[in-house]
Structures are given as structure tokens and as C-alpha cells.
Design a protein around this motif. Structure first.
Motif, mmCIF file in Angstrom:
data_model
loop_
_atom_site.group_PDB
_atom_site.id
_atom_site.type_symbol
_atom_site.label_atom_id
_atom_site.label_comp_id
_atom_site.label_asym_id
_atom_site.label_seq_id
_atom_site.Cartn_x
_atom_site.Cartn_y
_atom_site.Cartn_z
ATOM 1 N N ASP A 100 0.815 -1.305 0.048
ATOM 2 C CA ASP A 100 -0.025 -0.041 0.021
ATOM 3 C C ASP A 100 0.915 1.186 0.060
ATOM 4 N N PRO A 101 0.818 1.950 -1.025
ATOM 5 C CA PRO A 101 1.624 3.274 -1.173
ATOM 6 C C PRO A 101 1.284 4.193 -0.074
ATOM 7 N N LYS A 102 0.122 4.191 0.374
ATOM 8 C CA LYS A 102 -0.223 5.171 1.527
ATOM 9 C C LYS A 102 0.313 4.797 2.864
ATOM 10 N N GLU A 103 0.407 3.628 3.137
ATOM 11 C CA GLU A 103 0.947 3.039 4.217
ATOM 12 C C GLU A 103 2.423 3.043 4.075
ATOM 13 N N ALA A 104 3.003 2.874 2.976
ATOM 14 C CA ALA A 104 4.677 3.186 2.782
ATOM 15 C C ALA A 104 4.854 4.774 3.115
ATOM 16 N N LEU A 105 3.955 5.582 2.590
ATOM 17 C CA LEU A 105 4.374 6.972 2.990
ATOM 18 C C LEU A 105 4.224 7.448 4.619
ATOM 19 N N ARG A 106 3.218 6.667 5.118
ATOM 20 C CA ARG A 106 2.861 6.958 6.404
ATOM 21 C C ARG A 106 4.153 6.243 7.351
ATOM 22 N N SER A 107 4.651 5.185 6.843
ATOM 23 C CA SER A 107 5.851 4.759 7.541
ATOM 24 C C SER A 107 7.135 5.624 7.496
ATOM 25 N N ALA A 108 7.369 6.016 6.048
ATOM 26 C CA ALA A 108 8.511 6.887 6.030
ATOM 27 C C ALA A 108 8.250 8.199 6.679
ATOM 28 N N ILE A 109 7.054 8.710 6.648
ATOM 29 C CA ILE A 109 6.962 10.023 7.382
ATOM 30 C C ILE A 109 7.386 9.929 9.082
ATOM 31 N N GLU A 130 5.164 2.486 -7.091
ATOM 32 C CA GLU A 130 4.509 3.558 -6.235
ATOM 33 C C GLU A 130 4.562 4.085 -5.002
ATOM 34 N N SER A 131 5.095 3.052 -4.319
ATOM 35 C CA SER A 131 5.543 3.366 -2.986
ATOM 36 C C SER A 131 6.590 4.405 -2.989
ATOM 37 N N VAL A 132 7.707 4.076 -4.054
ATOM 38 C CA VAL A 132 8.722 5.004 -3.921
ATOM 39 C C VAL A 132 8.225 6.254 -4.336
ATOM 40 N N LYS A 133 7.211 6.549 -5.427
ATOM 41 C CA LYS A 133 6.816 7.592 -5.864
ATOM 42 C C LYS A 133 6.152 8.585 -4.833
ATOM 43 N N ARG A 134 5.306 7.899 -4.044
ATOM 44 C CA ARG A 134 4.711 8.485 -2.719
ATOM 45 C C ARG A 134 5.647 9.054 -1.795
ATOM 46 N N ILE A 135 6.736 8.329 -1.492
ATOM 47 C CA ILE A 135 7.607 8.849 -0.476
ATOM 48 C C ILE A 135 8.356 10.134 -1.125
ATOM 49 N N LEU A 136 8.919 9.766 -2.164
ATOM 50 C CA LEU A 136 9.782 10.883 -2.983
ATOM 51 C C LEU A 136 8.936 12.299 -3.011
ATOM 52 N N GLY A 183 13.690 9.261 -8.947
ATOM 53 C CA GLY A 183 14.300 10.197 -8.208
ATOM 54 C C GLY A 183 15.373 9.678 -6.909
ATOM 55 N N CYS A 184 15.427 8.355 -6.770
ATOM 56 C CA CYS A 184 15.995 7.801 -5.572
ATOM 57 C C CYS A 184 17.427 8.244 -5.862
ATOM 58 N N PHE A 185 18.237 8.435 -4.965
ATOM 59 C CA PHE A 185 19.460 9.233 -4.744
ATOM 60 C C PHE A 185 20.687 8.082 -4.741
ATOM 61 N N ALA A 186 20.323 6.904 -4.430
ATOM 62 C CA ALA A 186 21.386 5.902 -4.672
ATOM 63 C C ALA A 186 20.649 4.558 -4.435
ATOM 64 N N VAL A 187 21.559 3.513 -4.887
ATOM 65 C CA VAL A 187 20.801 2.036 -4.681
ATOM 66 C C VAL A 187 22.068 1.163 -4.443
ATOM 67 N N VAL A 188 21.580 0.095 -3.307
ATOM 68 C CA VAL A 188 22.200 -0.801 -2.908
ATOM 69 C C VAL A 188 22.122 -2.159 -3.760
ATOM 70 N N LEU A 189 23.313 -2.739 -4.313
ATOM 71 C CA LEU A 189 23.245 -3.732 -4.928
ATOM 72 C C LEU A 189 23.904 -4.939 -4.116
ATOM 73 N N GLU A 190 22.889 -5.966 -3.802
ATOM 74 C CA GLU A 190 23.554 -6.993 -2.910
ATOM 75 C C GLU A 190 23.587 -8.323 -3.753
#
Length: 272
Positions: A100-109, A130-136, A183-190
Motif C-alpha cells: 500500500d503506497p499510502k502505508e509506505a508514505l505513513r511509515s516513511a513519515i 508506487e510506494s517510492v513515488k509517494r515517498i519521494l 528520483g532515488c539518490f542511490a541504490v544498494v546492489l546486494e
């Protein structure tokens, strides 16, 4: 130290992009508490990750899945109080953003407001777009995470190297470009092949941070407990131990026990 290296009074997401442009490697380590974070920050580590690996290292769980959002905020708050220079990134825990992108935003906030962190990290590409977009869109910096994504361990069924097969490698490249475009500023590659890391790092302008992903990533990350040898049962190929604290701390504690039992501690000089 290279004379061309730029000294950052405070590392920001912009600093990391500058470091990639200047071909300066980015150092990143985990920390979960005030005391360790203070040591890591004073050592001039660029990025401190308050990782959901706290589920393993701090709580003894087999996977990262059990840790909660409240627990991540607690750890992040402890780290933030210690840090003067490093950029502090906090993992969004399993279940707090996937469906849920809305839940993602609430969590990040909540993480940003209650801990004072500087950015969040989440796992996945197209699946979490969609979660990434909401947070950004809310102005919160996001670090991506591709390759082996520990929150999906039961889907993978193993911690072996990811993206060896052609189709999975192609998807990883597409996901990395997608995260950059969002718009992510970096990415971890594992835990992906070093050759693939080189391709991704050259094809995107944001920094790549590798763990078990070879030398061509723009930076490297390790779990602090593994680097210091506080864990001894975890021995992947990519891990370099810089100390053996498991044995050294055990010996020191054993000596303390012996000194107490023999009445050697405390001595006359160690009492009032």
C-alpha cells in the motif's frame, strides 16, 4: 588521503552524487545504537545505515522480517543522537511499504519525524514503484535496494547470488534505471555478479553501493558486527573482518570473571 578528496562537514544525498562524479568511493556501515554510531561517525564513514539487519544482530532473529516499524524508529533515534557528519539512512521494515503506497508514505513519515533520520531505504524495483513515488513526492529521500533482497528471502528460498541468469540481470538493470528515473539518490546492489555491478554503475548517474557485488560499485557497505568480528558463524566470501572482537571480548570478560572470583578485583586502588 587523496589531496583531491573533498571534505564534507555534513554528508548529504547531494554529496554522494558529487562523490560518484569525482570517482571517490563511498563508505557505508550499519549502526543500531548511540555508542556504536558515535564511533562509526567519528571514523568518517560517509553513510550510516540503520538496517533491518538489527533483527539479526541485535535481536537474534533468523531473518530481517520480524523487526517492526517502532523498533526501527527506536534504533534510528539512538543513532541520530550520536551522529555529527554521516548521512543516516533507515530501512523501511518488512510489511511497512510493499502493498500500500499510502502505508509506505505513513511509515516513511514516521521514521523521519520520530527519529530525525535523513533518508529511508526500501527493497525492490518495479514492484514498489508506487510506494517510492509517494515517498519521494513528500520530499523524503529514498535509497533503493536490488539483487538479493533479504525481506524476500522466503520467496527466493536461499541467500545465493542473484541475477546470474540473463533475464533476471536484465530486470535488475531496468529496475536500477527506474529507481533513478523516479528520483532515488542511490541504490544498494546486494550479492550480484561483479560484471553486472559494473554495467549498472556505468549506466546510471546515481551512486551504487555494493555488498557482495564487486569492486566496481561506487561504494561499499558491511554490517558493523561482521566487520568487527563480533559475529563468528557468518562467513560469506565478500566479508572482510578487520577485528576478531568475538574472541577478544570473550577473553576480556573471562578475565573479569576470574578476577572477581579470585578477589583480585577490585583492588585497593579501585575502591573508595
Amino acid at each position: 588521503m587523496s589531496a583531491s578528496r573533498k571534505e564534507f562537514k555534513r554528508v548529504t544525498v547531494k554529496s554522494l552524487v558529487e562523490m560518484k562524479q569525482q570517482r571517490e568511493k563511498i563508505s557505508m556501515l550499519t549502526a543500531y545504537d548511540y555508542s556504536m554510531a558515535k564511533i562509526v561517525d567519528n571514523a568518517q564513514v560517509d553513510v550510516i545505515l540503520v538496517g533491518d539487519s538489527a533483527s539479526n544482530t541485535m535481536a537474534g532473529h533468523e531473518t530481517t522480517l520480524p523487526i517492526t516499524l517502532d523498533q526501527m524508529i527506536y534504533h534510528a533515534s539512538s543513532v541520530i543522537r550520536a551522529v555529527q557528519r554521516a548521512l543516516v539512512v533507515v530501512d523501511l521494515p518488512f510489511g511497512s511499504y510493499q502493498s500500500d503506497p499510502k502505508e509506505a508514505l505513513r511509515s516513511a513519515i514516521r521514521i523521519m519525524k520520530e527519529s530525525g533520520a535523513h533518508a529511508v531505504k526500501l527493497e525492490g524495483g518495479e514492484e514498489v514503484k508506487e510506494s517510492v513515488k509517494r515517498i519521494l513526492n513528500a520530499g523524503i529521500p529514498v535509497m533503493g535496494h536490488l539483487g538479493l533482497t533479504p525481506q524476500s528471502i522466503y520467496k527466493f528460498g536461499t541467500y545465493t547470488v542473484r541475477a546470474r541468469e540473463k533475464e533476471e540481470a536484465k530486470k535488475l538493470i531496468r529496475d536500477a534505471k527506474l529507481l533513478e528515473s523516479l528520483g532515488c539518490f542511490a541504490v544498494v546492489l546486494e550479492k550480484i555478479p561483479a560484471e553486472l555491478t559494473k554495467i549498472v554503475s556505468e549506466e546510471i548517474t546515481i551512486p551504487t553501493i555494493g555488498i557482495g557485488a564487486g569492486a566496481d560499485a561506487d561504494g561499499q557497505v558491511l554490517v558493523i558486527h561482521d566487520l568487527l568480528g563480533m559475529t563468528h558463524e557468518f562467513n560469506p566470501r565478500f566479508l572482510r573482518r578487520y577485528m576478531n572482537l568475538y574472541d577478544e571480548m570473550g577473553a576480556a570478560i573471562g578475565q573479569y570473571v576470574a578476577d572477581v572470583k579470585s578477589k583480585d578485583f577490585p583492588s585497593d586502588k579501585e575502591q573508595y
